[in-house]
Design an enzyme around this catalytic site. Sequence first.
Site, PDB file in Angstrom:
ATOM      1  N   CYS A   3       6.049  -2.252  -1.731  1.00  0.00           N
ATOM      2  CA  CYS A   3       6.047  -1.330  -0.594  1.00  0.00           C
ATOM      3  C   CYS A   3       6.488  -1.988   0.710  1.00  0.00           C
ATOM      4  CB  CYS A   3       4.638  -0.743  -0.404  1.00  0.00           C
ATOM      5  SG  CYS A   3       3.430  -2.008   0.011  1.00  0.00           S
TER       6      CYS A   3
ATOM      7  N   CYS B 152      -1.445  -2.455  -4.014  1.00  0.00           N
ATOM      8  CA  CYS B 152      -2.057  -2.722  -2.707  1.00  0.00           C
ATOM      9  C   CYS B 152      -3.213  -3.716  -2.846  1.00  0.00           C
ATOM     10  CB  CYS B 152      -2.573  -1.431  -2.082  1.00  0.00           C
ATOM     11  SG  CYS B 152      -1.421  -0.071  -2.196  1.00  0.00           S
TER      12      CYS B 152
END
Length: 211
Positions: free
Chosen positions: A36, A107
């Site tokens: 990301c 994440c």
Amino acid sequence: MPLPYSEIVMEHFRHPRNVGRIEDADAKAIEGSPACGDMVAVYLKVDPEALRITDVKFESYGCASNIATGSIITELAKGQTLEEAKEISWKQASEALGGLPPIKTHCSVLAVDGLRAAIQNYEERHGLVKERVPTTIGVIRKRLKRVMNPMTGLDLVRTKIVKDIELNEGRVRVAIDLPADHQFAANIREEIREKIEPLWDVRKVVVEFTE
Ligand code: FES
């Protein structure tokens, strides 16, 4: 549609523990996520006798899952030895948070990678690396894959701005395809040096800009 975050995730996101930087840190690392483009920085204070983490802080430029994971793993790591803290996994963090949506796995991986990289940074800076594998161009390239190109949110290698890498008797030269007066040049140079200099057999790192 909002993601189905657990109460624990939301609590750590709203009130993250151990956020910030340690100015006189014994080790630090900045890791970027190839998935990301977000980043996390982890700082450590370590008792050099017991090799125990006495303080740990993090700064997240990521999402709620990343912040919540950073919060929980720094809580877990504080007071642990480096060897114990190395074993903290994203799975363990995710379970401690009451689960994360599968799309958010990267994440928590990013936060855990940040902690592990900071531990590795400590070990490299203090001559504690057990397996002293000679540095190669491949090793350097791998480290450059962990330096973000702030213009794109992707790493330097993937964005093809690493033009050349030379290694000669502990002296490393990295050529970056950017003008020396580019707004991110100083920042990129500093991050490259931070990643490469701690390698046990590297004596000097020179970053050159090609235009
Ligand atoms: Fe980047 Fe979560 S989406 S850290």
